[in-house]
Design an enzyme around this catalytic site. Sequence first.
Site, PDB file in Angstrom:
ATOM      1  N   HIS A  77       0.609  -1.028   0.268  1.00  6.03           N
ATOM      2  CA  HIS A  77      -0.276  -0.066  -0.212  1.00  6.03           C
ATOM      3  C   HIS A  77       0.642   1.324   0.160  1.00  6.03           C
ATOM      4  CE1 HIS A  77      -3.465   2.110  -0.120  1.00  6.03           C
ATOM      5  NE2 HIS A  77      -2.777   3.133   0.280  1.00  6.03           N
TER       6      HIS A  77
ATOM      7  N   HIS B  14     -10.062   0.874 -10.946  1.00  9.91           N
ATOM      8  CA  HIS B  14      -9.388   1.967  -9.569  1.00  9.91           C
ATOM      9  C   HIS B  14      -8.132   2.317  -9.499  1.00  9.91           C
ATOM     10  CE1 HIS B  14      -8.653   4.139  -6.249  1.00  9.91           C
ATOM     11  NE2 HIS B  14      -7.259   3.007  -6.256  1.00  9.91           N
ATOM     12  N   PHE B  15      -7.267   1.141 -10.211  1.00 10.38           N
ATOM     13  CA  PHE B  15      -5.589   2.205 -10.196  1.00 10.38           C
ATOM     14  C   PHE B  15      -5.458   2.385 -11.468  1.00 10.38           C
ATOM     15  CE2 PHE B  15      -5.077  -3.146 -10.041  1.00 10.38           C
ATOM     16  CZ  PHE B  15      -4.301  -3.419 -11.026  1.00 10.38           C
ATOM     17  N   HIS B  16      -6.213   2.021 -12.464  1.00  8.50           N
ATOM     18  CA  HIS B  16      -5.753   2.765 -13.798  1.00  8.50           C
ATOM     19  C   HIS B  16      -5.959   4.121 -13.685  1.00  8.50           C
ATOM     20  CE1 HIS B  16      -4.925  -1.206 -15.608  1.00  8.50           C
ATOM     21  NE2 HIS B  16      -4.285  -0.359 -16.684  1.00  8.50           N
TER      22      HIS B  16
ATOM     23  N   TYR C 272       1.415   5.542  -2.417  1.00  5.79           N
ATOM     24  CA  TYR C 272       2.278   6.646  -1.916  1.00  5.79           C
ATOM     25  C   TYR C 272       3.772   6.938  -2.755  1.00  5.79           C
ATOM     26  CZ  TYR C 272      -2.505   6.731   0.056  1.00  5.79           C
ATOM     27  OH  TYR C 272      -3.331   6.562   0.359  1.00  5.79           O
TER      28      TYR C 272
ATOM     29  N   ARG D 117     -11.154  -9.842 -12.560  1.00  8.93           N
ATOM     30  CA  ARG D 117      -9.914  -9.616 -13.038  1.00  8.93           C
ATOM     31  C   ARG D 117      -8.828 -10.801 -13.582  1.00  8.93           C
ATOM     32  NH1 ARG D 117      -6.707  -6.943  -7.716  1.00  8.93           N
ATOM     33  NH2 ARG D 117      -5.092  -6.816  -9.923  1.00  8.93           N
ATOM     34  N   ARG D 118      -7.651 -10.667 -14.187  1.00  7.87           N
ATOM     35  CA  ARG D 118      -7.029 -11.037 -14.240  1.00  7.87           C
ATOM     36  C   ARG D 118      -7.614 -12.487 -14.755  1.00  7.87           C
ATOM     37  NH1 ARG D 118      -4.168 -10.289  -8.212  1.00  7.87           N
ATOM     38  NH2 ARG D 118      -3.103  -8.720  -8.817  1.00  7.87           N
TER      39      ARG D 118
END
Lengths: 52, 596
Positions: B236, B387-389, B240, B450-451
């Site tokens: 995580h 989300h993470f894209h 950041y 996903r995946r």
Amino acid sequence: MSTETPKREIDHEEFDPKGTLALILIYFVILSILWVFMYFIEFLGNDLTVIG
Amino acid sequence: MSESLESGAPSFLDQFPAEAKLVRATLWSSFTALILGGLFGIIQTLHRTDILRVMDSSYYYTVLTAHGVLMVVSFTIFFLVGVFTWGVVRSLDRPLVDMRYSWTWYGLMVLGTLMAVVAVLGGFVDTTEMSADVLFTFYAPLQAHPLFYGGLAIFLIGSWLAGADWFRAWYAWKREHPDERIPLQTFMALTTMLMWYIASIGITIAVVVFLLPWSLGLFDEVNALLTRTLFWFWGHPVVYFWLMPAYMLWYTVLPKLAGGRLFSDPLARVVFVLFLLLSTPVGIHHQYVDPGIAEGFKFIAMTNTMFLLLPSLLTAFTVVASMEYGARRRGGTGLFGWLRALPWARPAFTGMALAGLMFAAGGFSGMINAGMNINYLVHNTLWVPGHFHLTVGTAVGLTFMAATYWLWPQLTNKPLFSRPIGLLQVVMWFVGMALMSNAMHVSGLFGVPRRTAEPQYEGFDFTPAFGTMNEFDMQIAVGGTLLFLSLGLFIGNVVLTSLGSKQSGLGDSLPPALSGPSDSPVVLDNLKLWLGIALVLVVLAYSLPLVSIISRGGLFGPGVGTYPVIIDTFSAVVESVATTGIIETLAQFEVGVIVQ
């Protein structure tokens, strides 16, 4: 990079970011609406996801 | 048309030629990873949407691992070390202490990347045993070739030494300026590196103590839950780590591009301190569905995660207020009319502003991920890549590309090849990502995993409440294609800029903040204090869960063997008549349960 000449100078005390406040309030309203939307998707659109 | 017009000021290259060369090298490494990562991205996008399948699905995880590792380890972190080197040297206004040392950490990072990438690409070569199809989340029980773990370890060591380089420069500066506040960009780089050192504890133990010896065959089993937990201890805060250089650019460069200056230096410092404190003790929120971790620990991680929203909301305020200040100086008026006065024709500004807008949307889907109950709805679905894209793929990636349009001329003394192409590129990225990410989020809500190489199933259809699966697949494919084209325009623009002729006076200074460092409490610069508190928070959040995991499963695991993905064995099992019957029965049963 060209150095731009500002059309008007504003000092720290004079600057009141009301436009920023308005945008952030709009964002919070959108977040609230999306949360309500999620409630419908999670609890009313389907059976409970986790059972037992 | 040039983005950079002559200002008469000396550029970063004029002032610090040796450091500029190093920063250029790190950015080239970053862009190389971006091209390769993008290539694997478009292959998997077209494959899983069944538009174009150029390879057998058994290679899907090789492609997926290469895309993930190249994009979120190589592209982001090479850019980070470049932009932090630039920021530290620029803000301290002094060179690095020893360039041989600096080139050493860069060399280690390149070596580590090459080792890991060779191990991953080995998955394409049937004649070799070497593979690392373990995805970016490389915890057990999936096992990679030792070269992969060795490469990661060397890459990490390189990044630690880079951080030490910036600390050395700061110590040298402090001796010359004993009573001055840490310059803002250096403060940002140092707090980020302290966070990185703490986060690295988890991944170092996971790789060096467990995964590497396990892949070398020194022992047969590891505790899969332990390696997962240690991975997320790092996994995580690493998000950041990607984000902090983007924040540095939003805080220090974007206000300048908008025609103004940073609204508040103290708020920026508070934000970076909060990230140092709160980034690490939240990793368990990635493990809400992991059995073996008590719900109470997960609840604590969720609470910490919600606190982590605070620095991002503070950033939204400070950065937007800085843009508004710039717009009003440029003559903008009205509650919303000032938005029109922003320099939308400049790709560096527009790209960063659009990246910030996408981050606001990513903030919402992040809140969904972070909520324990609603996470169950989206866990392991296509929602999560959606989300993470938005976050790493746009807030970070698009900011890096846009910032390059401003930074590159100052590193090379060559004006940007084309500003209109740059503008087209950043807008194309925004539109492509809006399409792809939206469809990923929606598909995830309806359970699309996903995946998965071929998420099209016989005898079972996903039933979206609106739209059709074909529409979502088309959105993903069209969006992914736009992203790939945008990436090509970016690389082309940078290469053609580099081939151009040199000019003098391309330097651009960054103005001081409206509310400067003297307005902030001195305690904010006490890095030892914040490091100490951050460590205490990590101990509080992780000691009990780790003790519980180890006491139940042991350090070396409750009988979990290796799981390299072996398609042949699986196929052989499926082809056996008796087993097929059982699988069919099970499949029907499962479909029945899902439909109910």
